[in-house]
Design a protein around this motif. Sequence first.
Motif, PDB file in Angstrom:
ATOM      1  N   ALA A 157      36.138 -33.434 -32.074  1.00 20.81           N
ATOM      2  CA  ALA A 157      34.805 -33.475 -31.182  1.00 20.81           C
ATOM      3  C   ALA A 157      34.491 -31.921 -31.004  1.00 20.81           C
ATOM      4  CB  ALA A 157      35.338 -33.812 -29.678  1.00 20.81           C
ATOM      5  N   ARG A 158      33.195 -31.917 -30.900  1.00 21.61           N
ATOM      6  CA  ARG A 158      32.618 -30.405 -30.283  1.00 21.61           C
ATOM      7  C   ARG A 158      32.651 -30.440 -29.232  1.00 21.61           C
ATOM      8  NH1 ARG A 158      26.301 -28.517 -30.778  1.00 21.61           N
ATOM      9  NH2 ARG A 158      26.656 -27.288 -28.636  1.00 21.61           N
ATOM     10  N   LEU A 159      33.341 -29.638 -28.524  1.00 22.38           N
ATOM     11  CA  LEU A 159      33.094 -29.160 -26.965  1.00 22.38           C
ATOM     12  C   LEU A 159      31.847 -28.508 -26.722  1.00 22.38           C
ATOM     13  CD1 LEU A 159      36.257 -27.974 -24.727  1.00 22.38           C
ATOM     14  CD2 LEU A 159      33.774 -27.920 -24.004  1.00 22.38           C
ATOM     15  N   GLN A 160      31.018 -29.174 -25.909  1.00 23.49           N
ATOM     16  CA  GLN A 160      29.761 -28.650 -25.759  1.00 23.49           C
ATOM     17  C   GLN A 160      29.670 -28.393 -24.064  1.00 23.49           C
ATOM     18  OE1 GLN A 160      26.502 -30.507 -27.848  1.00 23.49           O
ATOM     19  NE2 GLN A 160      25.171 -30.865 -25.804  1.00 23.49           N
ATOM     20  N   PRO A 161      29.942 -27.214 -23.724  1.00 24.95           N
ATOM     21  CA  PRO A 161      30.085 -26.931 -22.329  1.00 24.95           C
ATOM     22  C   PRO A 161      29.004 -26.285 -21.849  1.00 24.95           C
ATOM     23  CG  PRO A 161      30.932 -25.185 -23.547  1.00 24.95           C
ATOM     24  CD  PRO A 161      30.306 -25.922 -24.710  1.00 24.95           C
ATOM     25  N   ASN A 162      27.543 -26.788 -22.151  1.00 23.12           N
ATOM     26  CA  ASN A 162      26.670 -26.188 -21.578  1.00 23.12           C
ATOM     27  C   ASN A 162      26.123 -26.096 -20.167  1.00 23.12           C
ATOM     28  OD1 ASN A 162      25.946 -26.088 -24.632  1.00 23.12           O
ATOM     29  ND2 ASN A 162      24.367 -27.806 -24.250  1.00 23.12           N
ATOM     30  N   HIS A 163      25.473 -25.198 -19.806  1.00 25.53           N
ATOM     31  CA  HIS A 163      25.263 -24.671 -18.494  1.00 25.53           C
ATOM     32  C   HIS A 163      23.847 -24.134 -18.230  1.00 25.53           C
ATOM     33  CE1 HIS A 163      25.527 -22.312 -14.498  1.00 25.53           C
ATOM     34  NE2 HIS A 163      26.183 -23.094 -14.332  1.00 25.53           N
ATOM     35  N   PRO A 164      23.148 -24.426 -17.184  1.00 27.62           N
ATOM     36  CA  PRO A 164      21.533 -23.936 -17.395  1.00 27.62           C
ATOM     37  C   PRO A 164      21.260 -22.463 -17.085  1.00 27.62           C
ATOM     38  CG  PRO A 164      22.146 -25.454 -15.354  1.00 27.62           C
ATOM     39  CD  PRO A 164      23.476 -25.397 -16.247  1.00 27.62           C
ATOM     40  N   LYS A 351      27.119 -37.702 -45.636  1.00 29.34           N
ATOM     41  CA  LYS A 351      28.157 -38.099 -46.682  1.00 29.34           C
ATOM     42  C   LYS A 351      28.163 -38.268 -48.099  1.00 29.34           C
ATOM     43  CE  LYS A 351      31.684 -37.768 -43.435  1.00 29.34           C
ATOM     44  NZ  LYS A 351      32.347 -38.744 -42.617  1.00 29.34           N
ATOM     45  N   LEU A 352      27.304 -39.074 -48.445  1.00 28.09           N
ATOM     46  CA  LEU A 352      26.805 -39.354 -49.865  1.00 28.09           C
ATOM     47  C   LEU A 352      26.135 -37.994 -50.428  1.00 28.09           C
ATOM     48  CD1 LEU A 352      26.500 -41.288 -52.138  1.00 28.09           C
ATOM     49  CD2 LEU A 352      24.240 -41.905 -51.306  1.00 28.09           C
ATOM     50  N   THR A 353      25.643 -37.168 -49.364  1.00 30.16           N
ATOM     51  CA  THR A 353      25.262 -35.686 -49.984  1.00 30.16           C
ATOM     52  C   THR A 353      26.370 -35.058 -50.459  1.00 30.16           C
ATOM     53  OG1 THR A 353      23.041 -36.102 -48.939  1.00 30.16           O
ATOM     54  CG2 THR A 353      23.781 -33.893 -49.463  1.00 30.16           C
ATOM     55  N   GLY A 354      27.312 -35.355 -49.723  1.00 33.79           N
ATOM     56  CA  GLY A 354      28.484 -34.558 -49.954  1.00 33.79           C
ATOM     57  C   GLY A 354      28.889 -33.401 -48.877  1.00 33.79           C
ATOM     58  N   ILE A 355      28.185 -33.657 -47.527  1.00 35.50           N
ATOM     59  CA  ILE A 355      28.227 -32.703 -46.775  1.00 35.50           C
ATOM     60  C   ILE A 355      29.213 -33.356 -45.398  1.00 35.50           C
ATOM     61  CG2 ILE A 355      26.380 -31.292 -47.058  1.00 35.50           C
ATOM     62  CD1 ILE A 355      24.916 -32.807 -44.726  1.00 35.50           C
ATOM     63  N   PRO A 356      30.094 -32.544 -44.782  1.00 35.97           N
ATOM     64  CA  PRO A 356      30.983 -32.859 -43.780  1.00 35.97           C
ATOM     65  C   PRO A 356      30.230 -33.387 -42.524  1.00 35.97           C
ATOM     66  CG  PRO A 356      31.269 -30.323 -43.997  1.00 35.97           C
ATOM     67  CD  PRO A 356      30.266 -31.004 -45.015  1.00 35.97           C
ATOM     68  N   MET A 357      29.790 -34.645 -42.332  1.00 37.39           N
ATOM     69  CA  MET A 357      28.794 -35.150 -41.375  1.00 37.39           C
ATOM     70  C   MET A 357      29.410 -35.415 -40.091  1.00 37.39           C
ATOM     71  SD  MET A 357      25.827 -35.332 -41.783  1.00 37.39           S
ATOM     72  CE  MET A 357      24.497 -35.658 -40.728  1.00 37.39           C
ATOM     73  N   GLY A 358      28.750 -35.109 -39.075  1.00 36.62           N
ATOM     74  CA  GLY A 358      28.969 -35.554 -37.805  1.00 36.62           C
ATOM     75  C   GLY A 358      27.871 -36.112 -36.964  1.00 36.62           C
ATOM     76  N   CYS A 359      27.696 -36.453 -35.993  1.00 40.48           N
ATOM     77  CA  CYS A 359      26.671 -37.174 -34.959  1.00 40.48           C
ATOM     78  C   CYS A 359      26.666 -36.915 -33.716  1.00 40.48           C
ATOM     79  CB  CYS A 359      26.723 -38.776 -35.310  1.00 40.48           C
ATOM     80  SG  CYS A 359      25.216 -39.511 -34.693  1.00 40.48           S
ATOM     81  N   ASP A 360      25.728 -36.257 -33.197  1.00 38.79           N
ATOM     82  CA  ASP A 360      25.533 -36.199 -31.867  1.00 38.79           C
ATOM     83  C   ASP A 360      24.784 -37.339 -31.113  1.00 38.79           C
ATOM     84  OD1 ASP A 360      24.759 -35.488 -29.038  1.00 38.79           O
ATOM     85  OD2 ASP A 360      24.087 -33.622 -29.609  1.00 38.79           O
ATOM     86  N   TYR A 388      32.868 -36.050 -36.812  1.00 34.28           N
ATOM     87  CA  TYR A 388      33.302 -35.460 -35.296  1.00 34.28           C
ATOM     88  C   TYR A 388      31.782 -35.726 -34.520  1.00 34.28           C
ATOM     89  CZ  TYR A 388      29.495 -31.738 -36.408  1.00 34.28           C
ATOM     90  OH  TYR A 388      28.423 -31.215 -36.853  1.00 34.28           O
ATOM     91  N   VAL A 389      31.968 -35.885 -33.030  1.00 37.74           N
ATOM     92  CA  VAL A 389      31.062 -36.211 -32.448  1.00 37.74           C
ATOM     93  C   VAL A 389      30.852 -34.954 -31.231  1.00 37.74           C
ATOM     94  CG1 VAL A 389      30.672 -38.762 -32.616  1.00 37.74           C
ATOM     95  CG2 VAL A 389      32.466 -37.649 -30.834  1.00 37.74           C
ATOM     96  N   MET A 390      29.988 -35.004 -30.429  1.00 38.82           N
ATOM     97  CA  MET A 390      30.003 -34.096 -29.110  1.00 38.82           C
ATOM     98  C   MET A 390      31.007 -34.728 -27.946  1.00 38.82           C
ATOM     99  SD  MET A 390      27.754 -31.963 -30.577  1.00 38.82           S
ATOM    100  CE  MET A 390      27.710 -32.705 -32.389  1.00 38.82           C
ATOM    101  N   GLY A 391      31.159 -33.614 -27.211  1.00 38.94           N
ATOM    102  CA  GLY A 391      32.165 -33.997 -25.943  1.00 38.94           C
ATOM    103  C   GLY A 391      31.506 -33.296 -24.991  1.00 38.94           C
ATOM    104  N   VAL A 392      30.772 -34.080 -23.899  1.00 38.38           N
ATOM    105  CA  VAL A 392      30.227 -33.426 -22.743  1.00 38.38           C
ATOM    106  C   VAL A 392      30.604 -33.721 -21.487  1.00 38.38           C
ATOM    107  CG1 VAL A 392      28.016 -32.703 -24.145  1.00 38.38           C
ATOM    108  CG2 VAL A 392      27.956 -34.542 -22.559  1.00 38.38           C
TER     109      VAL A 392
END
Lengths: 451, 256
Positions: A157-164, A351-360, A388-392
């Motif tokens: 997971a990408r930790l996505q700790p956004n703040h305004p 993935k078929l392109t051959g890149i390490p794919m995640g998804c938001d 990986y996915v995001m984590g908010v």
Amino acid sequence: MKLKTQLFGKTYEFKSVKEVLAKANEEKSGDKLAGIAAVDASERVAAKVVLADLTVGDLRNHPVVPYESDEVTRVIQDGVNEEQYKKIESMSMGDFREFLLDSDAKEIEGVRDGLTAEVIAGAAKLMSNMDLVVASKKLIVPATCNTTIGLPGTLAARLQPNHPTDSVEGVMASVYEGIAYANGDALIGLNPAIDTVENTDRILKTFREFMDKWEIPSQNCVLSHVTTQMEALKQGSPMDLMFQSIAGSEISNSSFGISTALIDEAYELMKEKKSSAGPNFMYFETGQGSELSSDGHNDADQLVMEARCYGFAKRYHPYCVNTVVGFIGPEYLYDGAQVIRAGLEDHFMGKLTGIPMGCDVCYTNHMKASQNDLENLAMIIAEAGVNYVMGVPAGDDIMLMYQSSGYHDVAAMREVTGKRPMAEFEKRMEELGIMENGKLTKLAGDPSIFA
Amino acid sequence: MEQEMVRDISALDLSTYVAVDDPKDKTACEVIKKKTAARVCVGKAGSRLKTESYLRFRADHAIAQDAVWSYVDESVVDELGFMKVQTLCKDKDEYITRPDLGRKFSEETLEKIKEACPHHVDVQIIAGDGLSSPAITVNLPDIYPMLEDGLKAKGYTLGSPIFVKYARVATMDQISEALDAKVTIILIGERPGLATGESMSAYMAYESSTKKNESQRTVVSNIHKKGMPPVEAGAQIVELVGKMMEAKASGIDLHL
């Protein structure tokens, strides 16, 4: 090349490969907005039938934007491994679909570098959602920065700790909470509200200090514009990953303020000055529809334009790439069904392109999508083997004002699929008492551990 | 039978609510809560949200969804004397998926506007539903009389106010061109966030035109009772109109 067929006595004729690709696409509001979608369900299927009869070579030889006028096309075409391409050149797209479903990972890897974006998108258009999952699951694409992402059995997971306002204390509150749920193994990455060198530097240093103090094996990133990051890097900021949003055509990349030459320069600068181990240190985000929204779709459909993003990304051996699938809005992806479909397509194509794919895995409040749709995509894409996915915090991003997968969702995706965080990270989580035997402990979820 | 009421979960102040069971340091959790509006210190049930956090999230999202898919209460715009028109969108669904149609009027509608409204005014006010209908229903009765009084007091001539159903911001350009107004203002519902379904924006432009791009516009956003209160926003808009009239410019060309 045959561009004509009949279904139940009715004749369907298409003018070009580009039109066949567009009309063969599963229903997306963005293709309708562009005025290039199939007019009805029957025409959509007729286009799929014609597409299945075209060869891999036909699709390679008819890129949706000409080689002469678009540098993304050139990057992809020039990157083709001709030896691998020759193995599949005369295969029909229908046979190519079956090859992907029937072969093992090694056989697919043997032709992967021979594919262009149009071929990859074409295969996706001939697949059902479950086909996409079955094919994706075989495609293992790991990458290494400080740590290694995408190994079998892991879900990061990408930790996505956004703040305004990018308040450091506000950002760190979300970092504490996220680590307490074992999020952040992919990276700790902030979307800044303020795109300046000073701010980028300040947040990168804060993340670095936190990771050092608590011995968190991960990578830091601030997702400001690449030119801002380059300046910060020149001034000595500790930067593990460099980020940029990318698109599938030269026009749209230029609306993002980037070009191949600029990203080449950023890549070389990172190679020289990055704070991470490598060899993979670039991070890209994409999303279906961004080309149409910047008038750079060249009358091609949003799926094939998305596949072209991945071809462009591949040039830079990224550590991670993710589609921000439901961020763009209902005029491109109307509802939960379209977002789920797009998420599975994008992951497969990456993935078929051959890149390490995640998804938001995400949605906005003006889409016909719900929290249940988000969770459905989260579970399916975890099963498909997404890196990986995001984590908010609790799924609510208070800066970007959309909903993405929450810290709890990441934990639950791991629980449901039996997947684990990246190994070094899990070990550290065990030491901190946050995880045990691949599950969150009673102590998990308490941010005051780090306060 | 008289029934007791279940506690209103939307009344709970999330900004101080710590739901972590037996935290290592409760005071530290309270400090963390003060630093961000993010949903932290929410605790967990296994790997999932606790019931209250889950239901509150759903309630906050429900407000946002209902804001998008509901309609402006037309009695509100009638009472304020707005003329009602509609863009090329035929229903909400088309409005959501076809931003191009939400920026345009039919020839007949434009003719109707030209016939019914005064031309060459100083300020033309428009209200549009946009992505949040309650933003207009709730805020317009507070802000419109203020604008009317404030602008008249400055000596500006006002056009007939127009309400646009299925409106995107750019409808202001077509109306401005049709009526040849100096400053055009559109009050429009913003895309809702979680728990904020009533937020409105005011876009303003001097000689608003379909030939200019978005940078022609000056914007005041986040207008709602928990953001910038409508009365305060009204005063700010009146002041900005004054500056635009003086400078004969708006957007990036207006140096404030």
